[in-house]
Design a protein around this motif. Structure first.
Motif, PDB file in Angstrom:
ATOM      1  N   UNK A   9      38.960  44.950  36.275  1.00  0.00           N
ATOM      2  CA  UNK A   9      40.191  45.508  36.838  1.00  0.00           C
ATOM      3  C   UNK A   9      40.561  44.843  38.147  1.00  0.00           C
ATOM      4  N   UNK A  10      39.539  44.399  38.879  1.00  0.00           N
ATOM      5  CA  UNK A  10      39.852  43.602  40.057  1.00  0.00           C
ATOM      6  C   UNK A  10      38.742  42.598  40.298  1.00  0.00           C
ATOM      7  N   UNK A  11      38.993  41.665  41.226  1.00  0.00           N
ATOM      8  CA  UNK A  11      38.007  40.628  41.474  1.00  0.00           C
ATOM      9  C   UNK A  11      36.796  41.172  42.196  1.00  0.00           C
ATOM     10  N   UNK A  12      35.742  40.357  42.239  1.00  0.00           N
ATOM     11  CA  UNK A  12      34.591  40.712  43.047  1.00  0.00           C
ATOM     12  C   UNK A  12      33.665  41.743  42.439  1.00  0.00           C
ATOM     13  N   UNK A  16      32.488  36.716  37.612  1.00  0.00           N
ATOM     14  CA  UNK A  16      32.082  35.318  37.518  1.00  0.00           C
ATOM     15  C   UNK A  16      30.556  35.182  37.475  1.00  0.00           C
ATOM     16  N   UNK A 172      42.733  41.976  37.641  1.00  0.00           N
ATOM     17  CA  UNK A 172      43.963  42.752  37.748  1.00  0.00           C
ATOM     18  C   UNK A 172      44.440  43.237  36.399  1.00  0.00           C
TER      19      UNK A 172
END
Ligand code: SF4
Ligand code: SF4
Ligand code: SF4
Ligand code: SF4
Lengths: 286, 281
Positions: A9-12, A16, A172
Motif C-alpha cells: 500500500x505504500x513504500x518502505x 524491495x 500506493x
C-alpha cells in the motif's frame, strides 16, 4: 509464463527486501522493477546495462510569439497550467497536454510538443535479465512507463523462454500501482503491523480486488507489534485472504540493505528462513 | 511559514517527522498539519481529529447527446488520452482514461457533448486541538492521479499558522504540486544505499523548484556515512539524525508520537525547527 507482482500500500514496508530476496530464490525468471519513481532493485543486483530506451509520456503545450494575451487559453485550461503575463506561458509541470488551449487560441499561438519523461532499460545481472526505468523528476504519474517496463520484461521472457516474470510493483494505489498489477497471475501484498499499515493494507487489497487479481499477504516485521499482527491475521481470515508468511524484525535485513545485498544471501538470518518458506508457498500456488 | 516533509520513497519516516514536528510546534503556537499523501494518508492516525468539513473533489466527465451527435469523430480525434471511440452505434467514452479536460466539448461542432461530475476523492478538514488544525486529502480507489485532490487541499492552507505538509512519496507530479509555494522542504531519508538513491532524485526536484531544504536521516547508522557525504558535497544541512531504535518503531506501530514518550526528542524537534526558521526568516 506466470507473472507475479510484489506490491504494498505504500513504500518502505519491505517490498524491495522481499522482491530482491525472492529474485535470488526464483530460477528461470525475468525481473521487472516497476517502482519507476524510486527504483531500487538495480542497487541490489548490480546489473550491466544492455539497452536504453527513451520514453515519451505525453505532450506539453507551448505558447509561441504570436500570443496577444487574450486570456482565452487560461479560461479553458482545467489544470491551472497557464501563467498570464505580457505573453502567456505554460507551466510544464502542471500541463497535462490535453489540447484544449490549442483548439481555443484565436491566434494559433499554441502547439503541443512531444515531451520525454523518462528512460527505460534492459540490464543483466549474471544470467538474470532485469527491466527497469527512471521517470524524470516531476513528471506525470508513471503508468505508461510501467507498462513499457513490463512489456520489455515480457518480451525478454518470451525470447529466452523464461517461466516467470517477477515484478517489484509501484507503491500506493494510484495509476502506478494499478499498472504494476493489471493482468498478473498473482499479487503478493507486503503489509506491516502498524496502525497505518492496516489502513494501507485495506486500500491496496481493495485496489487488487478492483482489478480482480489473485493475491496473498506477507506481514513484514511481524514481531514489532504482535497485537497489530494478530489484527491483520484476523482480518485476513474474515476476508478469506491467505497469509503467505510472516517475516520477523531482523537487524540483518538492515545490514544487508546497507551492503546492498538481498538478505537471503545470509543463511543464518531469521528473516531468510521466513522468506524461504514464503517462496515455497508461492511456488505451490503459481 | 510553510514546510513540506518530503521523501524520495515511502516508509522512510516522513509521516513520523511530520506528525511529531507538528505536535511539538503546536505546543508553542498555532500550527496546521496537512496530509497531502492522498494515496495513503496516515497522519490522521496519530491524532484524534474532530472533522468539521468534508469537501468532494470532482472532475467533469463528458456525455454525448445522441440526438445532436453526427458521429463526425472530431471529439475522438481531439482527445489526447484515447478516452473516446466512435462506433456506428454511437460514441463511447472510457471514464477511467478521461482526464476531464473538456477538450472534446470544445472540438464538437454540434455541441452534442455535455458534462456530468464524478467524485474522485475528498478533502477533510478538522481540528486536533486549539493549537493544531488538520486537513487531509483522500483519493478514491481506482483513480489515476491525486494532483487535483492535493490542489483542493492546498486551498485550505491557513497562512496565519505554521503549516506542515506531509507530502506524497516519490518525485512525480503530485510531489511537485505539493511543493509549489512551500518555503522549505525537510527531506527525510534512511541510511541505506536505497535511501541515498531516492534522496538524490527528490533533492533534484526540490532544488529545481528553488526551495531551500535540509535532511533528516532516519534509522541513522554509523555504518553508513554516504548520506552525510552527499549532504556535505551538495551543501544541504543535516537537520537531525534519528537513530535506528526499536522503541521509536514500536511507538509508530501503535500510532503514538515518540516525542511524547521521549522528552529528549521534544527538544530536539524544537531545535530542528529553529534551524529551519533561521534559514527562511
Ligand atoms: S489564447 Fe492564444 S493568444 Fe490568447 S492568451 Fe492564450 S496563447 Fe495568447
Ligand atoms: S494543453 Fe491542456 S493542460 Fe496544457 S496548458 Fe493547454 S489546456 Fe492546460
Ligand atoms: S474530457 Fe478530455 S480526456 Fe475526457 S474524453 Fe474529453 S477530451 Fe478526452
Ligand atoms: S464531435 Fe460531437 S458530433 Fe462529432 S462525434 Fe463527437 S460528439 Fe458526435
Amino acid at each position: 509464463m506466470k507473472q507475479i507482482a510484489i506490491v504494498s500500500g505504500k513504500g518502505g514496508t519491505g517490498k524491495t527486501t522481499l522482491s530482491g530476496s525472492l529474485s535470488f530464490l526464483f530460477e528461470n525468471h525475468v525481473m521487472a522493477d516497476c517502482d519507476v519513481d524510486a527504483p531500487n532493485l538495480h542497487l541490489l543486483m548490480e546489473p550491466k546495462l544492455l539497452e536504453k530506451h527513451e520514453y515519451f509520456g505525453g505532450k506539453k503545450a507551448e505558447i509561441g510569439n504570436s500570443c496577444t494575451s487574450c486570456g482565452a487559453c487560461m479560461d479553458v485550461c482545467r489544470f491551472s497550467a497557464i501563467i498570464p503575463g505580457t505573453t502567456y506561458k505554460i507551466d510544464p509541470y502542471a500541463c497535462e497536454g490535453c489540447n484544449a488551449c490549442v483548439l481555443i487560441c484565436p491566434e494559433g499561438a499554441i502547439t503541443l510538443k512531444e515531451s520525454k519523461s523518462g528512460d527505460y532499460f534492459l540490464s543483466k545481472s549474471g544470467d538474470l535479465p532485469l527491466s527497469h526505468a527512471l521517470l524524470f523528476p516531476g513528471e506525470e504519474t508513471s503508468g505508461g512507463l510501467i507498462a513499457e517496463v513490463r512489456k520489455l520484461a515480457l518480451k525478454v521472457a518470451e525470447q529466452k523462454n523464461r517461466k516467470y516474470v517477477v515484478i517489484d510493483g509501484a507503491p500506493g494505489i494510484g495509476c502506478a500501482a494499478s499498472s504494476s498489477i493489471t493482468g498478473v497471475n498473482y499479487v503478493v501484498i507486503v503489509a506491516e503491523p502498524t496502525i497505518s499499515g492496516m489502513h494501507d493494507l485495506q486500500r491496496i487489497v481493495e485496489t487488487t480486488r478492483y482489478f480482480r487479481r489473485n493475491f496473498g499477504i506477507v506481514i513484514n516485521k511481524f514481531d514489532l507489534n504482535e497485537v497489530k499482527t494478530d489484527e491483520i491475521i484476523c482480518w485476513c481470515e474474515k476476508e478469506g485472504i491467505e497469509v503467505l508468511g510472516k517475516i520477523p524484525f531482523d537487524p540483518e535485513v538492515r545490514n544487508s540493505a546497507i551492503k546492498a545485498e538481498p538478505v537471503v544471501k545470509n543463511e543464518k538470518s531469521p528473516a531468510t528462513r521466513a522468506i524461504r518458506e514464503i517462496f515455497q508457498r508461492l511456488m505451490e500456488i503459481v | 511559514m510553510k514546510i513540506a516533509v518530503v521523501s524520495g520513497k515511502g516508509g522512510t519516516g516522513k509521516t513520523t517527522v511530520a506528525t511529531n514536528l507538528a505536535w511539538v510546534l503546536s505546543q508553542k503556537g498555532p500550527v496546521q498539519l496537512l496530509d497531502a499523501d492522498v494515496e495513503e494518508p496516515n497522519s490522521h492516525l496519530f491524532f484524534h481529529v474532530k472533522y468539521t468539513e468534508e469537501i468532494d473533489v470532482e472532475i467533469l466527465l463528458p456525455r454525448v447527446d445522441k440526438e445532436k451527435c453526427l458521429l463526425c469523430g472530431k471529439c475522438a480525434k481531439a482527445c489526447q488520452f484515447g478516452a473516446i471511440s466512435i462506433f456506428n452505434t454511437g460514441v463511447l467514452i472510457f471514464d477511467n482514461l478521461c482526464h476531464g479536460c473538456g477538450t472534446c466539448s470544445i472540438a464538437c461542432p454540434t455541441k452534442a457533448i455535455y458534462e456530468i461530475s464524478k467524485q474522485i476523492g475528498v478533502v477533510k478538514i478538522g481540528q486536533i486541538d486549539e493549537k493544531l488544525t488538520f486537513g487531509m486529502g483522500l483519493l478514491n480507489i481506482g483513480e489515476p492521479s491525486g494532483v487535483r485532490v492535493i490542489r483542493e487541499l492546498k486551498k485550505f492552507i491557513d497562512n496565519s499558522r505554521t503549516v506542515i505538509i506531509d507530502a506524497p512519496p516519490g518525485t512525480s507530479c503530485p510531489v511537485v504540486e505539493t511543493l509549489r509555494g512551500m518555503d522549505y522542504a525537510i527531506m527525510v531519508t534512511e541510511a541505506t544505499p536505497f535511501g541515498l538513491h531516492d534522496l538524490k532524485l527528490a533533492a533534484s526536484v526540490v532544488k529545481e523548484m528553488n526551495i531551500p531544504m535540509g535532511i533528516v536521516i532516519n534509522r541513522a547508522s554509523e555504518d553508513y556515512k554516504e548520506i552525510e557525504e552527499f549532504a556535505f558535497s551538495n551543501d544541504i544541512p543535516i537537520l537531525e539524525k534519528i537513530p535506528f531504535d526499536r522503541d521509536i518503531a514500536t511507538s509508530y506501530s501503535k500510532g503514538s508520537l515518540f516525542v511524547e514518550e521521549k522528552k529528549e526528542w521534544f527538544e530536539r524537534f524544537e531545535r530542528l525547527y529553529e534551524k529551519i526558521a533561521g534559514v527562511i526568516v
